[in-house]
Structure formats: C-alpha cells, structure tokens
Design an enzyme around this catalytic site. Structure first.
Site, PDB file in Angstrom:
ATOM      1  N   SER A 227       0.824  -1.200   0.000  1.00 55.88           N
ATOM      2  CA  SER A 227       0.000   0.000   0.000  1.00 55.88           C
ATOM      3  C   SER A 227       0.870   1.268   0.000  1.00 55.88           C
ATOM      4  CB  SER A 227      -0.956  -0.037   1.193  1.00 55.88           C
ATOM      5  OG  SER A 227      -1.861   1.037   1.171  1.00 55.88           O
TER       6      SER A 227
ATOM      7  N   ASP B 133       3.296  24.508  -0.663  1.00 60.33           N
ATOM      8  CA  ASP B 133       4.697  24.535  -1.109  1.00 60.33           C
ATOM      9  C   ASP B 133       5.445  23.282  -0.672  1.00 60.33           C
ATOM     10  OD1 ASP B 133       4.680  25.063   1.593  1.00 60.33           O
ATOM     11  OD2 ASP B 133       6.218  26.629   1.507  1.00 60.33           O
TER      12      ASP B 133
ATOM     13  N   HIS C 273      -7.337  -5.011  -1.133  1.00 56.09           N
ATOM     14  CA  HIS C 273      -6.122  -4.245  -0.868  1.00 56.09           C
ATOM     15  C   HIS C 273      -5.140  -4.983   0.036  1.00 56.09           C
ATOM     16  CE1 HIS C 273      -3.917  -0.476  -0.905  1.00 56.09           C
ATOM     17  NE2 HIS C 273      -3.794  -0.533   0.397  1.00 56.09           N
TER      18      HIS C 273
END
Length: 425
Positions: free
Chosen positions: A144, A346, A399
């Site tokens: 994952s 940023d 998953h």
C-alpha cells in the site's frame, strides 16, 4: 544499536534503535529515534544473506509484529534477512500521538508533522542500510503506502536498491489529492452496492441505526458522541477481505446499541493505534505547488448519495474529513496542525519523474483491479512511466492481498524471470 536479541518460533530477532535527525536537511538539529526489527531464520543466522526491507502501509504504519512465519514472511525468510521498519512517528520510532501534539502550537505541530512524510522515511531507511546493515544494496517490499515510499526511494536513492516489490500501492507520479478522490468515490459506492447485494436486510438496519444516531447523545465508551458520519467511516473496511462480513456481524448486533456494538465501533474508528494515518492521509499527496485542501471533503459534497440522510446509508472509505479532528478524542490535539497542512501549498517534490523514467532497478507490482484505496488506473499509468516495471493485474484480491501466500511468490517470480535484481555493493 542492538537493544535486544531473542527468538520467536521460526525466527531470530534483533531490535535496532538509531538516532536520526528530525529534519534531514539540518543534521545538527533535533533528533528522534528510529526503530527496526531484524528477522532471520535461526538456521541461517550466520549466513551472508541479502536484506529485504518491508515498507508498511499507512501513512503512519508501524512494522508488523510477527507471531509466526506464515505468508510472505515465511517465504522471505528462506532467502533474506527481513527488516521491519517502524516508520518515524509510529510504534517504537519516537511515536507521535495526542500527548505529543498537545505540547505544540498549531504552527509548531504542522512544521513537526511535515518531517514525517515519505522523503524523511526514505532517508531513515538509507541511514539504516548504510550504518546498521553494512551498506549493501537491499530489496524492498512495499504494501500500500509502502509503494509510495518505494517510488520516493527510487527517486532519491536507487543506488541502495536491488529490486522492489509493490503490493497495491503504485502512486501517481503527479500527485493530486482531488483526482484520487474523484476516482475513489465511485469505487466506494460500488463496494456499498455489493455489500447491500450480499446483505439486503442491512439497508433497514443501517437506516434505523442512522435515524437513532441523528437524534443525538449516543456515547461511545470513551465519551465521544457516535454520529452518523462516524458510523459511515467504518466503510474503510470494505477495501479489505473479509470486510463485508466484518460489517455484517457488527450490524447484526447493533439493535438497541449494546455495549458490544459500541466498543467495536470505538475500536474501529478511534485511530488510537495509528493517529498519523488520519493526520497525514492527504499530506501524502502534497508534492510541489498546490494545497490538498481537504480534497476528500470537497469531493464528498459532489456526491449526495453519501449524505447522512440518504438511504440506503452509504459508508465511506479511506477518506479523512475535518470533522474527524473535532469529534474523535484521539485526533483532537492534531486539529490545528492538520488544518495548516491542508492549506500548505509549497510541498517538496516526492518523485523525480526523469529518474523514475530511466530506472533500472527491477520493480514488480501487484495491481488489484478493484482496489478501493489506490486506483488501479492510476497505478497502471505510473507503471508505464517507471522504467523496468512489471505489473500483475488481478481482481482476485482486495487491498490486503499481501496476506495471501501467492502474492509475494508471484512478484519475486516476475523479477527472477527478468534476470533477477541488481547485484553488488
């Protein structure tokens, strides 16, 4: 530094603790501890074995605590020393929790949490490789979010890697939280449809339960109010096997809101064991200019089927929302910091696309076609952009497919067929 050596059935264990900079760009500044657990077959402890670094899912994932040698671990121990890393801020690696965050202002907390992303985790791993494990190249197995870490590793320090195995975790090399949730909400809706197809009587169960919670004043054992949206968040388990069945049995004993039901809901939704999973969930997509801006919440508002008063009640998936940091006791101390992280525009880049395109480290990735968390389409786009990458696309698993014996075996076989991994120091 080795802090303990002991034996668990089938493996000899060495616990390592190292001090590393909190901020790798300021090596002389504050430090934290990073913990890693080394496992080896006792019969091969004196052998000169290569290392396999396991990169746990997350964010905020500590290494597994093994009790035996089943699954991928048993396979790996046949040929590797296995290194289980507690990612910084988790487990025994200078864990971050509400007590830590309550001593910091929102600004201090946001600045602190920004040092716990993939770039710092990879720097920690490289420090361990070069100082604790002899400096030889090693292989990685990323589950994952461990796949996200893998691509950052390949971007920053490919010289440390022999081969990379990824299970359900190739991220987009152009991270965009908004795009991730545009793709995952329809997938979550499909998982809900499958749940109600299997257990149609629970449409009435969840409606009755949601109506009661909407009236208010249903308390969990820790004092938190159980709201409809917190109940919906339990749908994160639909991405795992057997998540549908676990939800069925939970709802099966929900009438009258007995203690057993409330305790299970608390355990599944408190984030007590992994608060960084919630706090950093969207920040893992921050890379370069642009804010994540509570992308999951923004996308949810475009899907009225997920409203709290919609019927059948739809459960949500791997999505974190601003309200969680108000309603969930363990997460409240993170609130000011995560608000600032959501607004930050940023972020340092996580991936070097030119270096990834020229990559020569063998990469084998299992892509779960129906993955609810990491969109298979985005994974395949990434695979096409990363050199020397093979994919195995399958709908046999959810998953958590790494738990099946066949997954790691298939990934290693893919690399072997291509000549194996890179060798040398």
């Amino acid at each position: 530094m080795i802090t303990a050596t002991y034996v668990i059935p089938g493996m000899r264990v060495r616990d390592h603790v190292e001090r590393v900079p909190l901020d790798w760009s300021d090596p002389g500044g504050p430090t934290i501890e990073v913990f890693a657990r080394e496992l080896v077959d006792p019969a091969r402890d004196r052998d000169d074995l290569p290392c396999l670094l396991f990169l746990q899912g997350g964010p905020g994932g500590k290494g597994p605590r093994p009790v035996g040698t089943s699954g991928w671990l048993g396979q790996a121990l046949q040929t590797y020393r296995v290194v289980l890393l507690d990612q910084r801020g988790t487990g025994r690696s200078s864990r971050i929790d509400g007590r830590t965050m309550s001593t910091l202002t929102a600004e201090q907390g946001a600045a602190h949490l920004a040092h716990f992303r993939a770039d710092s985790i990879v720097a920690d791993a490289e420090h361990l490789r070069t100082t604790v494990f002899g400096g030889r190249r090693w292989s990685t197995l990323g589950q994952s979010y461990g796949g996200f870490l893998t691509l950052t590793y390949l971007s920053r320090a490919p010289h440390g890697l022999t081969a990379c195995y990824v299970a359900g975790g190739l991220p987009s090399t152009d991270p965009d939280a908004a795009e991730v949730y545009r793709r995952t909400y329809p997938r979550v809706a499909a998982k809900n449809a499958e749940f109600y197809r299997r257990y149609p009587h629970h449409a009435e169960t969840t409606a009755r339960l949601a109506d009661r919670l909407a009236e208010g004043d249903v308390r969990l054992p820790d004092g938190d109010v159980l709201t409809v949206r917190r109940l919906q968040s339990l749908g994160i388990d639909f991405g795992m096997k057997p998540g549908y069945e676990r939800m069925h049995w939970l709802l099966d004993e929900s009438d009258g809101l007995p203690d057993t039901f409330l305790h299970q809901v608390l355990a599944r939704s408190s984030y007590a064991d992994n608060p960084l999973f919630a706090a950093l969930q969207e920040s893992i997509y921050g890379s370069g200019p642009g804010a994540t801006a509570w992308a999951a919440q923004a996308e949810r508002e475009r899907h009225p089927a997920f409203a709290e008063d919609a019927r059948p009640l739809l459960f949500t998936g791997e999505m974190m929302y601003p309200w969680m940091f108000e309603e969930i006791r363990v997460l409240r101390p993170f609130r000011g910091a995560v608000e600032l992280l959501a607004a930050r525009d940023d972020w340092p880049p996580l991936y070097d696309t030119d270096r990834l395109a020229a990559n020569d480290v063998p990469v084998a990735a299992a892509v779960y076609f129906d993955d609810m968390y990491v969109d298979s389409g985005l994974q395949l786009q990434t695979a096409a952009r990363v050199g020397n990458t093979q994919t195995w696309v399958t709908n046999e698993y959810e998953h958590d497919g790494i738990g099946d014996d066949r997954v790691f075996a298939r990934l290693t076989e893919l690399v072997r067929r291509q000549g194996g991994g890179i060798t040398g120091e």
